[in-house]
Write a protein that holds these residues in place. Structure first.
Motif, short mmCIF file in Angstrom:
data_model
loop_
_atom_site.label_atom_id
_atom_site.label_comp_id
_atom_site.label_asym_id
_atom_site.label_seq_id
_atom_site.Cartn_x
_atom_site.Cartn_y
_atom_site.Cartn_z
N THR A 1 0.83 -1.20 0.00
CA THR A 1 0.00 0.00 0.00
C THR A 1 0.86 1.26 0.00
O THR A 1 0.38 2.34 0.30
N MET A 2 2.13 1.13 -0.35
CA MET A 2 3.03 2.27 -0.33
C MET A 2 2.92 3.04 -1.63
O MET A 2 3.03 2.48 -2.72
N GLY A 3 2.73 4.34 -1.51
CA GLY A 3 2.66 5.20 -2.67
C GLY A 3 4.05 5.48 -3.24
O GLY A 3 5.07 5.21 -2.61
N ALA A 4 4.08 6.03 -4.43
CA ALA A 4 5.33 6.38 -5.10
C ALA A 4 5.83 7.73 -4.59
O ALA A 4 5.04 8.66 -4.42
N PHE A 5 7.12 7.85 -4.37
CA PHE A 5 7.72 9.10 -3.93
C PHE A 5 8.61 9.71 -5.02
O PHE A 5 9.24 10.74 -4.78
#
Length: 158
Positions: free
Chosen positions: A107-111
Motif C-alpha cells: 500500500t506504499m505510494g510512489a515518492f
C-alpha cells in the motif's frame, strides 16, 4: 550533491580504488554499502548524506516505517530484509520511487515525483547506515554473514 558532482566524486573514487588494487592495497570496504558487485554503492561513511537521509526519512517514511525504519504500520527497513524486493540498493530505490501497488500486496505510494534522486539516495544511505549500526549493536542478525554458505542438510529420521 548534484548528479554531475556525484558522478565526478564516484569516478575519482573508482580511479583511486583501481590504483590501490594495482598496488595491492585494499580500501576500507565497510565505508560504503553494496549488496553485490552489480549494486549501486551508497556512501554510508558520509555523515552529511546519512543525516540528510535521516531527516528525509523522518518527514516522508517514519509515519509508516517507524523511527529509524525499525517497523511500525509498514515493515522494518533497517533489518536487512525487504518484503517486496531483494536486498539491493537498486531495488530499494525503485520501490521508493515507484511504490508498492496493492496488486503486489502493498500500500506504499510512489515518492519519485515528490523526492528527487539525491533525496531518495540519501534515504537509502541512512537505512544502510542504520542497518550497519544495528548489526554492530547486535540488535539484528547480519543478513550478509552466511550468504555464501551451503544450506544446512538434516539427516532423514528413521
Amino acid at each position: 550533491m548534484s548528479g554531475l558532482k556525484r558522478n565526478t566524486v564516484f569516478a575519482r573514487l573508482a580511479a583511486i580504488a583501481v590504483f590501490s588494487m594495482a598496488l595491492g592495497m585494499a580500501l576500507p570496504a565497510a565505508a560504503q554499502h553494496k549488496a553485490n558487485e552489480n549494486d549501486m554503492e551508497v556512501p554510508t561513511n558520509d555523515m552529511k548524506i546519512v543525516e540528510a537521509g535521516q531527516a528525509w526519512f523522518g518527514r516522508r517514511c517514519s509515519f509508516c516505517h517507524g523511527t529509524g525504519g525499525h517497523g511500525a504500520k509498514g515493515p522494518c527497513l533497517s533489518c536487512g530484509v525487504f518484503k517486496y524486493t531483494g536486498n539491493t540498493n537498486n531495488e530499494i530505490y525503485v520501490i521508493i520511487a515507484a511504490g508498492v501497488p496493492k496488486t503486489l500486496g502493498g500500500t506504499m505510494g510512489a515518492f519519485g515525483t515528490t523526492m528527487n534522486q539525491d533525496e531518495i539516495l540519501s534515504v537509502i544511505t541512512f537505512l544502510r547506515w542504520e542497518e550497519k549500526r544495528r548489526i554492530a549493536a547486535g540488535e539484528i542478525p547480519d543478513p550478509y554473514k552466511n550468504k555464501n554458505e551451503e544450506p544446512m542438510v538434516f539427516p532423514k529420521s528413521n
